[in-house]
Design an enzyme around this catalytic site. Structure first.
Site, mmCIF file in Angstrom:
data_model
loop_
_atom_site.group_PDB
_atom_site.id
_atom_site.type_symbol
_atom_site.label_atom_id
_atom_site.label_comp_id
_atom_site.label_asym_id
_atom_site.label_seq_id
_atom_site.Cartn_x
_atom_site.Cartn_y
_atom_site.Cartn_z
ATOM 1 N N GLN B 237 -2.511 30.519 -18.636
ATOM 2 C CA GLN B 237 -2.735 30.636 -19.981
ATOM 3 C C GLN B 237 -4.209 30.441 -19.925
ATOM 4 O OE1 GLN B 237 1.112 27.385 -20.933
ATOM 5 N NE2 GLN B 237 0.240 28.435 -23.100
ATOM 6 N N ARG B 384 4.844 24.496 -26.808
ATOM 7 C CA ARG B 384 4.831 25.056 -27.662
ATOM 8 C C ARG B 384 3.893 24.841 -29.430
ATOM 9 N NH1 ARG B 384 9.014 30.341 -28.531
ATOM 10 N NH2 ARG B 384 7.763 31.168 -30.381
ATOM 11 N N CYS B 385 3.072 23.742 -29.762
ATOM 12 C CA CYS B 385 2.743 23.405 -30.042
ATOM 13 C C CYS B 385 0.944 23.357 -29.901
ATOM 14 C CB CYS B 385 3.069 21.644 -30.873
ATOM 15 S SG CYS B 385 2.840 20.698 -29.919
ATOM 16 N N GLU B 760 3.499 28.615 -33.119
ATOM 17 C CA GLU B 760 3.828 27.522 -33.155
ATOM 18 C C GLU B 760 4.503 27.036 -33.862
ATOM 19 O OE1 GLU B 760 0.850 26.699 -29.066
ATOM 20 O OE2 GLU B 760 0.545 26.457 -31.030
#
Ligand SMILES: Cc1cc2nc3c(=O)[nH]c(=O)nc-3n(C[C@H](O)[C@H](O)[C@H](O)COP(=O)(O)OP(=O)(O)OC[C@H]3O[C@@H](n4cnc5c(N)ncnc54)[C@H](O)[C@@H]3O)c2cc1C
Lengths: 287, 806
Positions: B237, B384-385, B760
Site C-alpha cells: 500500500q 479500513r480506517c 473508510e
C-alpha cells in the site's frame, strides 16, 4: 495449503476401481467431487499416496426408478439432483436440502456418493438418507452388499465401508404421495455447515400425524435418527405441548461439539428449534 | 458559433471531470481477468519460499533440524534466524518503534509464528520441505488475556526487552507493557465527573479482527548480483516507504532498490507494514541469486499477518440531567500481540484515538491508553480506517447510546443536543484536534426524515409490547450512529513515518497532442484512483479524463509518496494533484497569452481552454496549448508542460455521517435480519459519486461483518481458532444487506478542491450502527451493553441472560 504428492488413477469400471483399491491398500482413496477430500489433503490431514478418481465410470452416474425406489448413482452431483424433475416431484425434501449445501460451485462438483460416504457429521445428506429410509449399495472385492443408511454411520468419518469398497448407489423409497416434508438448517452463512439441522418426513391423516421420521445433522459425531421425537408426535395435531416434547426428546440424543458456531447448549437448543420448525412446516405441506 | 458548436454543458461533460459518475477505467482489465497481480509475476528461474510455523503460542525453540528437509527433491535452502543473523536481519523494526523477529530467535511468541523459511524450485517442493523440518520446542505458559498481561506473575514474553524501562513511547510499567499514552486535562475532567449529575461507565470492547483482503500478502524479490540491485514486486500500500525501509535495514543504496506494486486485490491496512515474508524472500534471493516468490495462504494471512482492533475501552461520560455532556474519560487496554506492529504515524502509539470525543462538544476529556504484549499475532493495523479512528467512533457512539438509555432519552435527540454547532467550526476538541468543517444537525435531521425515524420508533414500541404479551419472539432494534472521522494523515507538524513527513505527491506530464500521464505516490488497491485522479485533472486543466493516464506503484517513476491507507489519498494526494494541475494551468495561461497576443491577466479559464475576457471568439483550447508548449513558447520560457507538486496538508480532514440500521432479531435462535440500512455520508466535494457509492457499499459490508461475527479468536491456551473463511465471517452477497446511500456536502475549507475522503467512513460509522441496533433491540429487556461480535449464538446468549429464552 499444498497437498503432498500422490499418484492419480482413473479406472473406467467399478470392477477396475475396486481392484485398484484392493491392490493399492490403505494408501489409496476414492476421489469423487473432491470438495471434502481435497481440502483435507491441502491441510495434509489426509495424505493418500493414490487417488482413484471415479469420474471415468459412466455407470456411477444418473437418477433412475427401480420400482418404488429412486436409485441415484454415487457420482451424481448435487447440481444434478437439483436439476432432476423426478426428484423435485417425488422426493422434494432432497431438492430442498441439496439447495442448502454450500453454493453452486460446490454443488457442481460435490457428489451424493461423496457426501454420504464421507462420514462427516456436518454433511446434510446422511441424516436425510436416514430419515428417508435409504440404503447404500457397497461394492468391493468380495462382491456387493446393501447397508441401510441408519446402520452405516459409526463415528465421525467412520462408516460401514470396508477398505477397498466403494459406494456405488443410494436407493431411496419414494415417500407416500401427499407427504409433508421440511429440511430446516441453521447456518451462519452460505458455504457453512449446519449449526444444527433437522429433516422431517411425515404423513397426516384427519389432522393428526400418521407417520413421521426425523433426522438430525451436525449435533452428534454421526447423523441421528430422532426416533423418540418422531414417536412423540404420532397421533397428535402438533400442539405446542407435543412440539415441546418432541424437541426435548430430540435434544436428549444430541451431543454436539462446541465450536465457532456456538457452545454445546446453544447448538442443542437450536437443534430442538429446527425440529419444531421442520415439524410445523412439514405438517403444513402435507395433504 | 453554429448548431454544431458544443454548448458549455457539452464541453464540460466531455471532460468527465469532478462530479461525473465516470465508469472505472481499471474495471476493463479486472472484469476480464486481465489484471496483473503479484502472483501473476513469473520471472525466469524463480524459486518459491514458504514458512515453517510454530504450533505453540509460547515456547522456547531448542533445535531446528533441516537435514531431512534438504534431502527433499527441489528444496535448495532452509533459512533460520541463525542465517539471518549473518546479515543482521533476524529482527526488523516495526513502524510503531518496536522490533519484531523475522524468524523465531530462541523463542516463539504466537501460534503460527514464522520459524524457518524453506526455499525450493516450486511451491509443492517447498511445502514438502516444510513438513520435513524438525523443530524441537519447550512449551512455555501462554499469556492470552490482555487483562492479565501486567499481573505481577505474568510470564515474561519479550526477553529482548528485559531491563528496558523505556520504550519508543516513554516509560514501561511492566515487562509486558509497551507504552502508556495520555491526552487531555485530567484534573479538569476529574472535576467534571465530581460534579456531574449523571454518569455512565462501561467497558466497551472492540474485538480482534482482521482486514483479510481477498489477495493475501505476497512478493517476488529479485536480486541482480552484477548490478547490486534488488527489485521487489509486492502487495504494498506504500511502495516508497517499503523502499526506504529496505534500504535502511538491508543497507542497500536506495537507488538500487526498485519497488513495484502491481494491481492489488484489496489492502484495508493489511499491506502497509513489512512482514517476515518480504525479508526472507529478499535474503533468499540474495543468497541463491535467483528470484524468490513468497505467497501467503489464507490461514497464514488470517493467523500471522497483522490483525486489527483488540481495544478494550473503559468509557465514562459525565452529563447533566437534561442530557448535556460535560466530560469524557476513557482508558484503553490495547492488545498488540507479541510485537507492537501497528502501522501508525510514528508519534502516535494509539493512532488518532483521541478523536474519541466524536461529534460532540465535550468541554473536557481525558484519555489514557496502555499497550500490552500477549502471545498472539502482532499488529494492529488500521482495517479500513484512519489509525484507531474506528475504535474511537465505536467507543463514543456506543457510550452515547448507553447515556441516552440511562437518561431515558432518544439516542438521536441526545446526539442533536450535544453536536458541535456549525458556527463552532473550525472547532478545537478537548483532546487536541481542529475539526475543519461540519454541519452535523442538517445531516442528522436528513437521516431522521428520510428513514421515517419517528415512525420506526413507534413501530418498535408496538413490537416490544407485543413481545411482552408473548405474541412474537422477534425484537426490533434501531442503531443510530453519527461519526466524525479524522483522515488525511497528515500535516508534517504532527505526522511522520520513520521520520518521513506524511506528504503526498503528483507529477503531471502533458504530451503535445493534448494527452498526458500523471503519477502519484499513492497506490490504489481497489479504490479506483486511475479513474478519479484523472477526473480531478480533467476539471482543473480542461483535458478529458480519458486522455490522462494515471500510473502508481512504481518507485522508479512515481514521485515519493506515503501511500494509500487511512483515507489519505484524496485529502493529501488529491490535493497534490490539484496543485500540480494548477501549475500546468498557470504555464498554459502564459503560453495562451503569448499565442493570443494579450496579457495573461486578460485571460479567463473557460472549461477546456483560455478565453480573452470580453472577446469570446478569442479562445485557445488546452489541447492546442499542449501542442504550442512543444513548439512556440514565449521567449525565455522552457518548452514542455510538466509539473510536480508535493503537498503537505495544513490540517486533517473530518468527514462525517449519519447512519441508521434497522434490525430484527429472533431471540430463540439469535438470528438477525438487517431490515434496512441507511448511510448518509458527508465527504466534502464529491469527485465521482459512483465510486463513492461503491466505497460506501464495500465499507458497510465490512462493518456488517465485523459487528456481526468477524473475529480472530484464541482459545484459553493460545490456539487461534478462526483460521479460515469457514469460521472467520466473510459475508457473501447472500448475507449482505441492501444499502441505501445518501449525502450532504460540506467542503473542507483548507483542501484545494474541498474533498475529505470517504473510503473508510462506512467502516467507521457502520460498526456502531450495527452494534447499537443489537443493543437497542435488547435494551427494553434490561441490557445496557452487549459486547461484539453479535453473531447468532451470542444474540441467543444475550436473550437467555436477560431471561427472554428459557
Ligand atoms: C465450502 C464448502 C461448503 C460445503 N458445505 C456443505 C454443506 O453445507 N452440506 C454438505 O452436505 N456438504 C457441504 N460441503 C461438502 C460437499 O457437499 C462435498 O462435495 C461432499 O461432502 C463430498 O462429496 P465429494 O463428491 O466432493 O467427495 P470427495 O471429497 O471426493 O470425497 C469425500 C470422501 O468420500 C470418499 N468417497 C467419495 N466417493 C466415494 C464413493 N463413491 N465410495 C466410497 N467412498 C467415496 C472419498 O474417498 C473421501 O474420503 C461443502 C464443501 C465445501 C467445499
Amino acid at each position: 495449503m499444498i497437498p503432498g504428492s500422490f499418484s492419480y488413477h482413473r479406472p473406467a469400471s467399478v470392477a477396475d476401481a475396486v481392484k485398484l483399491l484392493s491392490d493399492l491398500g490403505d494408501d489409496a482413496r476414492p476421489l469423487a467431487g473432491g470438495h471434502s477430500l481435497v481440502p483435507m489433503m491441502k491441510l495434509r490431514l489426509a495424505t493418500p499416496a493414490h487417488l482413484v478418481d471415479l469420474h471415468g465410470i459412466a455407470t456411477l452416474k444418473g437418477i433412475r426408478r427401480d420400482g418404488s425406489n429412486l436409485v441415484i448413482g454415487a457420482m451424481t452431483t448435487q447440481h444434478e439432483l437439483l436439476a432432476s424433475d423426478d426428484i423435485a416431484q417425488s422426493m422434494p425434501i432432497l431438492h430442498e436440502a441439496a439447495l442448502l449445501i454450500a453454493d453452486p460451485q460446490v454443488r457442481y462438483r460435490g457428489t451424493i456418493g461423496g457426501n454420504v460416504a464421507n462420514g462427516d457429521p456436518g454433511n446434510d445428506m446422511p441424516a436425510l438418507m436416514m430419515t428417508a429410509g435409504a440404503t447404500y449399495r457397497l461394492e468391493g472385492a468380495g462382491g456387493a452388499r446393501d447397508v441401510a443408511a441408519a446402520d452405516f454411520y459409526q463415528g465421525a468419518y467412520f462408516t460401514a465401508l470396508e477398505p477397498g469398497e466403494i459406494l456405488t448407489a443410494v436407493s431411496i423409497p419414494v415417500p407416500a404421495a401427499g407427504h409433508g416434508y421440511a429440511y430446516e438448517k441453521l447456518k451462519r452463512k452460505v458455504g457453512d455447515y449446519a449449526t444444527a439441522a433437522a429433516a422431517v418426513v411425515l404423513t397426516m391423516s384427519g389432522g393428526k400425524v400418521a407417520t413421521c421420521s426425523i433426522g438430525l445433522t451436525n449435533v452428534h459425531e454421526t447423523p441421528l435418527l430422532a426416533t423418540d421425537a418422531a414417536k412423540a408426535v404420532i397421533g397428535t395435531s402438533l400442539d405446542a405441548a407435543t412440539l415441546k416434547k418432541a424437541a426435548a426428546a430430540a435434544e436428549a440424543i444430541m451431543a454436539p461439539a462446541a465450536d465457532a458456531r456456538g457452545p454445546v447448549e446453544y447448538r442443542k437448543h437450536v437443534g430442538g428449534i429446527m425440529v419444531t420448525r421442520a415439524l410445523q412446516r412439514a405438517a403444513a405441506k402435507a395433504k | 458559433m453554429n448548431d454544431l458548436t458544443p454548448t458549455r454543458e457539452q464541453r464540460s461533460a466531455a471532460l468527465e471531470g469532478m462530479g461525473c459518475k465516470r465508469k472505472r477505467v481499471e474495471d476493463i482489465r479486472f472484469t476480464q481477468g486481465k489484471g496483473n497481480y503479484v502472483d501473476d509475476v513469473k520471472l525466469p528461474g524463480m524459486l518459491h519460499g514458504d514458512f515453517v510455523r510454530s504450533p505453540h503460542p509460547h515456547a522456547r525453540v531448542k533445535k531446528i533440524d533441516d537435514s531431512e528437509a534438504l534431502k527433499v527433491p527441489g528444496v535448495l535452502a532452509v533459512i533460520t534466524a541463525e542465517t539471518l543473523k549473518t546479515v543482521n536481519l533476524a529482527w526488523m523494526p516495526t513502524l510503531a518503534g518496536d522490533v519484531q523477529m523475522v524468524l523465531a530467535d530462541g523463542k516463539v511468541l504466537f501460534q503460527n509464528q514464522e520459524v524457518a523459511f524453506v526455499v525450493a524450485t516450486d511451491r509443492y517442493a517447498a511445502d514438502d520441505g516444510i513438513n520435513k523440518v524438525i523443530v524441537e520446542y519447550e512449551p512455555l505458559p501462554p499469556l492470552v488475556d490482555p487483562f492479565k498481561s501486567m499481573d505481577a506473575d505474568a510470564p515474561v514474553l519479550r526477553e529482548d526487552l528485559v531491563g528496558k524501562t523505556t520504550g519508543a513511547h516513554g516509560p514501561r510499567k511492566h515487562h509486558n507493557h509497551i507504552f502508556e499514552w495520555t491526552v487531555g486535562d485530567k484534573e479538569l475532567t476529574d472535576a467534571a465527573f465530581k460534579k456531574a449529575e449523571v454518569t455512565i461507565k462501561e467497558m466497551i470492547s472492540y474485538h480482534r479482527t482482521h482486514p483479510s483482503p481477498l489477495e493475501t500478502c505476497q512478493c517476488v524479490c529479485s536480486f541482480d548480483k552484477i548490478k547490486g540491485e534488488l527489485t521487489i514486486y509486492g502487495t504494498f500500500q506504500a511502495p516508497h516507504v517499503i523502499r526506504t525501509v529496505v534500504s535502511l535495514i538491508a543497507k542497500l543504496p536506495e537507488q538500487k532498490i526498485h519497488v513495484i506494486a502491481p494491481d492489488i486485490g484489496g489492502g484495508f491496512g493489511n499491506k502497509v507494514g513489512a512482514y517476515p515474508g518480504y525479508i526472507c524472500a529478499a535474503v533468499a534471493s540474495i543468497v541463491t541469486g535467483k528470484p524468490v516468490k513468497w505467497v501467503e495462504d489464507r490461514i497464514e494471512n488470517l493467523t500471522a499477518t497483522s490483525f486489527a482492533r483488540d481495544y478494550h475501552m473503559t468509557t465514562e461520560i459525565a452529563a447533566t440531567k437534561d442530557g448535556k455532556v460535560t466530560g469524557l474519560r476513557v482508558h484503553v487496554l490495547a492488545d498488540h500481540g507479541a510485537f507492537d506492529a501497528c502501522a501508525d504515524p510514528s508519534k502516535w502509539p494509539a493512532g488518532f484515538f483521541n478523536i474519541v470525543t466524536g461529534s460532540y462538544d465535550f468541554p473536557t476529556a481525558h484519555l489514557a491508553v496502555d499497550g500490552v504484549y500477549t502471545n498472539k499475532a502482532p499488529g494492529g493495523v488500521a482495517y479500513r480506517c484512519s489509525f484507531r479512528v474506528t475504535e474511537a467512533a465505536y467507543c463514543i457512539e456506543r457510550a452515547m447510546d448507553i447515556l441516552a438509555q440511562k437518561l431515558n432519552m432518544d439516542p438521536a435527540e441526545l446526539r442533536l443536543k450535544n453536536f458541535i454547532k456549525p458556527e463552532q467550526f473550525p472547532y478545537h476538541s478537548a483532546l487536541g484536534w481542529e475539526y475543519d468543517s461540519g454541519d452535523y444537525h442538517t445531516a442528522m435531521r436528513k437521516m431522521m426524515e428520510t428513514t421515517g425515524y419517528a415512525a420506526l420508533r413507534k413501530e418498535q414500541a408496538e413490537k416490544r409490547a407485543a413481545f411482552k404479551r408473548g405474541e412474537t419472539r422477534e425484537i426490533m432494534g434501531l442503531g443510530v450512529s453519527f461519526f466524525t472521522e479524522i483522515v488525511g494523515a497528515g500535516p508534517s507538524k504532527n505526522c511522520d513515518i520513520l521520520g518521513i513527513a506524511m506528504f503526498d505527491s503528483c507529477e503531471i506530464r502533458m504530451h503535445p497532442t493534448g494527452a498526458g500521464i500523471a503519477r502519484m505516490g499513492t497506490k490504489s488497491q481497489g479504490q479506483g484512483h486511475e479513474t478519479t485522479w484523472a477526473q480531478i485533472i480533467a476539471t482543473e486543466i480542461g483535458i478529458p479524463a480519458d486522455n490522462i493516464m494515471v500510473e502508481e506503484g512504481n518507485t522508479d517513476t512515481a514521485p515519493y509518496g506515503l501511500g494509500t491507507y487511512g483515507s489519505r489519498s484524496t485529502p493529501v494526494a488529491g490535493a497534490a494533484i490539484a496543485m500540480a494541475a494548477r501549475k500546468i494551468k498557470a504555464k498554459a495561461q502564459m503560453i495562451a497569452a503569448y499565442k493570443l497576443e494579450v496579457h495573461e491577466d486578460d485571460l479567463e479559464f473557460d472549461i477546456d481552454g483560455f478565453r480573452v475576457k470580453g472577446l469570446p471568439e478569442k479562445f485557445m483550447s488546452m489541447k492546442d496549448i499542449c501542442w504550442a508548449a512543444y513548439n512556440s513558447v514565449p521567449p525565455g520560457m522552457e518548452p514542455g508542460l510538466e509539473a510536480v507538486s508535493y503537498y503537505d496538508p495544513p490540517n486533517m480532514t473530518y468527514p462525517f455521517g449519519a447512519y441508521l440500521c434497522v434490525m430484527d432479531i429472533d431471540v430463540d435462535t439469535g438470528v438477525y435480519k438487517v431490515r434496512r440500512f441507511y448511510a448518509l455520508d458527508d465527504c466534502g466535494t464529491r469527485i465521482n459519486p459512483m465510486i463513492i457509492e461503491g466505497q460506501v457499499h464495500g465499507g458497510l459490508t465490512e462493518a456488517f461483518a465485523i459487528a456481526m461475527g468477524q473475529e480472530i479468536r484464541y482459545d484459553e491456551v493460545g490456539n487461534v481458532v478462526t483460521g479460515s473463511f469457514m469460521d472467520f465471517f466473510m459475508p457473501t452477497a447472500v448475507e449482505t444487506p441492501h444499502w441505501e446511500t445518501d449525502f450532504t456536502v460540506t467542503p473542507s475549507p483548507h483542501h484545494p478542491i474541498g474533498a475529505k475522503g470517504v473510503g473508510e467512513s462506512p467502516n467507521v460509522g457502520g460498526v456502531p450502527a450495527f452494534s447499537n441496533a443489537v443493543n437497542d433491540a435488547f435494551s427494553f429487556l434490561g441490557a445496557t451493553h452487549i459486547q461484539m461480535p453479535h453473531d447468532y449464538w451470542r444474540n441467543w446468549k444475550a436473550a437467555k441472560d436477560l431471561g427472554a429464552v428459557a
